[in-house]
Scaffold this active site. Structure first.
Site, short mmCIF file in Angstrom:
data_model
loop_
_atom_site.label_atom_id
_atom_site.label_comp_id
_atom_site.label_asym_id
_atom_site.label_seq_id
_atom_site.Cartn_x
_atom_site.Cartn_y
_atom_site.Cartn_z
CB CYS A 80 -0.89 0.07 1.16
SG CYS A 80 -1.87 1.46 1.40
CG ASP A 156 13.26 -14.42 1.37
OD1 ASP A 156 12.80 -15.32 0.89
OD2 ASP A 156 13.53 -13.23 0.70
NE ARG A 191 19.02 -33.54 -19.05
CZ ARG A 191 17.93 -34.27 -19.63
NH1 ARG A 191 16.91 -34.33 -18.51
NH2 ARG A 191 17.71 -34.59 -20.66
CG MET A 198 11.81 -17.02 -3.79
SD MET A 198 10.28 -16.71 -3.24
CE MET A 198 9.35 -16.54 -4.64
N GLY A 199 15.54 -15.83 -2.05
CA GLY A 199 16.52 -15.22 -1.24
C GLY A 199 17.34 -14.09 -1.87
CG ASN A 522 11.48 -41.33 23.79
OD1 ASN A 522 12.28 -41.27 22.98
ND2 ASN A 522 11.14 -42.54 24.19
NE ARG A 644 -16.94 -44.44 9.09
CZ ARG A 644 -18.15 -44.34 9.37
NH1 ARG A 644 -18.62 -44.23 10.61
NH2 ARG A 644 -19.14 -44.32 8.40
P1 ADP Z 1 7.40 -6.55 3.79
O1 ADP Z 1 6.43 -6.34 4.88
O2 ADP Z 1 6.92 -8.03 3.19
O3 ADP Z 1 8.47 -6.27 4.00
P2 ADP Z 1 6.91 -4.51 1.97
O4 ADP Z 1 8.39 -3.86 2.43
O5 ADP Z 1 6.40 -4.44 0.49
O6 ADP Z 1 6.56 -5.97 2.54
O7 ADP Z 1 6.11 -3.57 2.83
C1 ADP Z 1 4.54 -3.88 2.96
C2 ADP Z 1 3.60 -2.40 3.11
O8 ADP Z 1 3.94 -1.94 4.51
C3 ADP Z 1 4.06 -1.41 2.33
O9 ADP Z 1 3.47 -1.83 0.98
C4 ADP Z 1 3.56 -0.27 3.07
O10 ADP Z 1 2.28 -0.10 2.93
C5 ADP Z 1 4.01 -0.50 4.50
N1 ADP Z 1 5.36 -0.09 4.80
C6 ADP Z 1 6.48 -0.33 4.37
N2 ADP Z 1 7.56 0.30 4.59
C7 ADP Z 1 6.95 1.36 5.34
C8 ADP Z 1 7.28 2.79 5.89
N3 ADP Z 1 8.68 3.12 5.81
N4 ADP Z 1 6.56 3.56 6.29
C9 ADP Z 1 5.20 3.31 6.21
N5 ADP Z 1 4.75 2.32 5.74
C10 ADP Z 1 5.48 1.40 4.97
#
Ligand code: ADP
Length: 729
Positions: A80, A156, A191, A198-199, A522, A644
């Site tokens: 967001c 991760d 092969r 991921m990571g 155990n 059952r």
């Molecule tokens: P994760 O939680 O997996 O690290 P993100 O870094 O994408 O994922 O963060 C998820 C959400 O958390 C963002 O989309 C934002 O809404 C909120 N968020 C992240 N960093 C901040 C920040 N510095 N200040 C406010 N909200 C934040």
């Protein structure tokens, strides 16, 4: 009970989703309701908090039913942008304040948790601004505070302040299963597979997955590659081929880098192998498969423990302590200030970007570095030293248990690398008495990392005092100077017999070590034994299948699980599957309890429940056995529900060992060899154990004093501290 410092709490999942989030949500909701709080769910992370309205829902006990085994997050997750602005956060604060929310649990990565911390810091001003704008009503003398607890949701495993983050163990299951499958097809065609996992800044999945699957090379972001790394890799794979390896797996983290710091593509690694050694090389990018699917038993238990702890922390400390994250450290819940957690978690990435790889590795800690060293040792195709230390004999005794083979593989190779000559006795003590002793060479254990059971063969013979002399003779004849036994209580008791006769038998005056391997979990001196996690996962997978059969008929299943006189498997399976009742040998079963339980079952089904799971540990009661309980409940269920019974039997022991068991086996094995080397020349009889984070060897006689005889289970089992949680949830 202390008076609660919060009244209404909200829970959300945010950022990247990870398996286990649902179990955490369930625990937060139910624990909150149990403690008398109002509980709201925020759908779609911070986006939902900003939007408000239908995204904020009050939760009931049943609104989180049936979600424990589901992957992803039932609350939805989102990223967001608006929440990053003050205006967005003001809207979110006003929405939550209107519901009376004064505590929040955020399950997510460091981004999401940072958002929570900022919201908490700005909370009073945001609300004052919102009041000034007419969004909410706030009296002038009100001093609102928002209590915040974060839970680490990340596959991760890159979060500071917790040994494991929610989802990491499940992701590891995906990685290891995929690698096992690739290995079988790769062998057929000689092969080489480059497997990208991921990571971006964290090599955990590649390293732990590589270790567990027996990969032949790993590439992780935290390690600085040498300028000629590709020639070393090619030479190593070629040596392996000459020594008889049929395939090779390169485990690469997506964030691996060239020595100059630029990203290293898996296709580049493939091209190097194809061009430099003419190998038929394929790339598999595992991608989002790693995030998906039903959470592992470990993740369900972890999430449940952390979710419950988050609520406890809100109730007891509220906003009196700064925003914190609940993590698991040394098998206990621990809180870390969010600010510190975010700072330290992000520091590793910064170090890597700055080219300070040693700094990054140091931040990952000792056990990460030990694992890397061990993996490199295991990928050799022969020892680098001559045998100078004398003969070491390895025995697998008692019941076989999943994870014995990975243990044998690491025991043999680390011992050979330390200059031991390594031998194995076939079929436990029985084989040893018949002198079935075979030499074990480096490549003899190739492929054992993923195999269930014991390739040496385990035997169930109990060693008796009169065997000590015979065994001493055999040990002397083979010039055995150290003995390592991998197994359960039979193995431990056998070792004790040998140690008792050391004064009479000079051949028994050698270092002896036991490594705990039993699905029952155990054994003395350790919180975990090899095999228990695999058995638990086997049980949980079967319970999920049983749950899937829920249909219009109301039905209760009584499911019997193994464990002898130890309730570990039953208790953990109950926690991981949301069972209604759990019958444990530690508690026994009374008629009164059965009557109560039947009454509760009836209540549940009357309220509309369709399915109920009751877990019975095989020796919970000699009177009320599986069939008896089934018949009593069936009778009492009448027309309301039928019952059952299922005995999961030997399926619990089977299949490939889980990643956790493979890694635990490797850690025990390598620590055992290290212990033998450090105490060379000493005479002792000890057992390896993992207590908290500490991997150690303790005197066998001291450890055995922890056991409650004749029940063959620990007097003070740590897992019983989770019993209350199973009752509440
Ligand atoms: P994760 O939680 O997996 O690290 P993100 O870094 O994408 O994922 O963060 C998820 C959400 O958390 C963002 O989309 C934002 O809404 C909120 N968020 C992240 N960093 C901040 C920040 N510095 N200040 C406010 N909200 C934040």
């Amino acid at each position: 009970m202390t008076e609660s410092k919060v009244r209404a709490i909200a829970v959300m999942t945010s950022g990247g989703d990870s398996p286990g989030m649902n179990a955490a949500v369930r625990a937060v909701v139910r624990m909150g309701l149990h403690r008398g709080l109002q509980v709201y769910a925020i759908h779609y992370g911070w986006q939902g908090a900003v939007e408000g309205g239908e995204y904020l829902k009050e939760m009931s006990w049943w609104s989180v039913g049936g979600i424990l085994q589901r992957g992803g997050t039932m609350l939805g997750s989102a990223r967001c942008q608006e929440f990053r602005t003050r205006e967005g956060r003001r809207k979110a604060a006003a929405n939550l304040f209107r519901l009376g929310v004064d505590g929040i649990v955020v399950i997510g990565g460091d981004g999401s948790l940072t958002g929570a911390r900022i919201l908490s810091e700005e909370w009073p001003e945001l609300l004052r601004e919102a009041a000034a704008l007419g969004m909410i009503e706030l009296s002038a003398n009100e001093k609102p505070r928002l209590a915040v607890v974060g839970l680490p949701g990340s596959i991760d495993n890159d979060t500071y302040g917790t040994d494991m983050s929610i989802g990491a163990d499940t992701a590891l299951h995906r990685v290891v299963t995929a690698a096992d499958q690739l290995a079988s097809t790769a062998s057929a065609h000689q092969r080489v597979f480059v497997m990208e996992v991921m990571g971006r800044h964290c090599g955990y999945l590649a390293l732990a997955g590589g270790q567990a699957a027996g990969a032949h090379w790993v590439l992780i972001p935290e390690e600085e590659l040498e300028p000629r790394w590709h020639q070393q890799m090619v030479a190593s794979i070629e040596r392996g081929r000459k020594a008889g390896r049929k395939h090779a797996i390169i485990m690469q983290a997506e964030g691996a880098r060239h020595p100059d710091g630029l990203p290293l593509e898996s296709t580049t690694v493939r091209d190097i192998l194809t061009k430099q050694m003419g190998a038929d090389t394929r790339v598999t990018v595992l991608g989002h498969v790693q995030r998906g699917g039903s959470p592992s038993a470990y993740d369900r238990v972890l999430s449940t423990r952390l979710g419950a702890a988050a609520v406890e922390s809100l109730i007891e400390e509220g906003a009196d302590v700064p925003p914190r994250m609940m993590g698991i450290v040394n098998n206990a819940v621990a809180a870390t200030p969010l600010i510190e957690m975010v700072d330290k978690s992000q520091e590793v990435g910064k170090r890597i970007d700055a080219g300070d790889y040693q700094g990054a590795l140091d931040l990952r800690g000792h056990s990460f570095q030990d694992q890397l060293r061990l993996l490199k040792l295991l990928t050799r195709s022969e020892p680098s030293v001559e045998a100078t230390r004398g003969n070491l004999l390895i025995v697998t005794a008692g019941h076989d248990s999943p994870g014995m083979n990975p243990c044998l593989r690491v025991l043999a190779r680390t011992a050979l690398e330390q200059g031991f000559r390594v031998f194995g006795a076939r079929y436990g003590f029985e084989g040893l008495l018949q002198e079935e002793i075979v030499p074990i060479g480096w490549m003899d254990v190739s492929g054992w990392a993923s195999m269930g059971g014991s390739q040496l063969g385990a035997g169930r013979m109990l060693l008796q005092p009169h065997h000590a002399g015979e065994i001493a003779k055999i040990l002397a004849a083979h010039d055995i100077r150290s003995l390592v036994i991998v197994g359960g209580m039979d193995a431990y008791e056998g070792l004790q017999v040998l140690h008792t006769f050391r004064d009479e038998e000079p051949a028994l005056q050698i270092p002896m070590l036991a490594i705990p391997a039993s699905i029952n979990n155990n054994l003395p001196g350790t919180d975990f034994s090899i095999g228990a996690d695999t058995a638990l996962n086997n049980i949980v997978v079967d319970l999920d299948k049983i749950k899937d059969t829920a249909s219009a008929n109301k039905r209760a299943f009584v499911v019997e699980v193994m464990g002898y006189d130890c309730g570990y498997l039953a208790l953990m399976a109950g926690l991981a599957s949301g069972a209604e009742q759990i019958y444990l040998p530690e508690e026994g079963i009374t008629l009164e309890k059965l009557v109560d339980d039947v009454r509760n079952l009836r209540k549940g089904f009357e309220r509309g429940k369709l399915l109920s799971i009751i877990i019975l540990s095989e020796r919970a009661s000699s009177t009320y056995d599986l069939d008896t309980i089934k018949r009593i409940m069936d009778e009492e269920g009448g027309d309301l529900f039928d019952v059952r019974s299922v005995d999961l039997g030997h399926t619990q022991l089977g299949g490939p060992p889980s990643p956790f068991d493979r890694i635990l086996a490797a850690r025990f094995a390598s620590a055992a060899v290290q212990h033998l080397c450090q105490h060379e020349g000493d005479v002792f009889c000890r057992c390896m154990g993992l207590r908290g984070k500490q991997l150690r060897a303790v005197e066998l006689s001291d450890a055995m004093a922890e056991i409650d005889w004749p029940y063959e289970r620990p007097r003070q089992p740590w897992y019983m501290s989770l019993r209350e949680l199973t009752r509440i949830l």
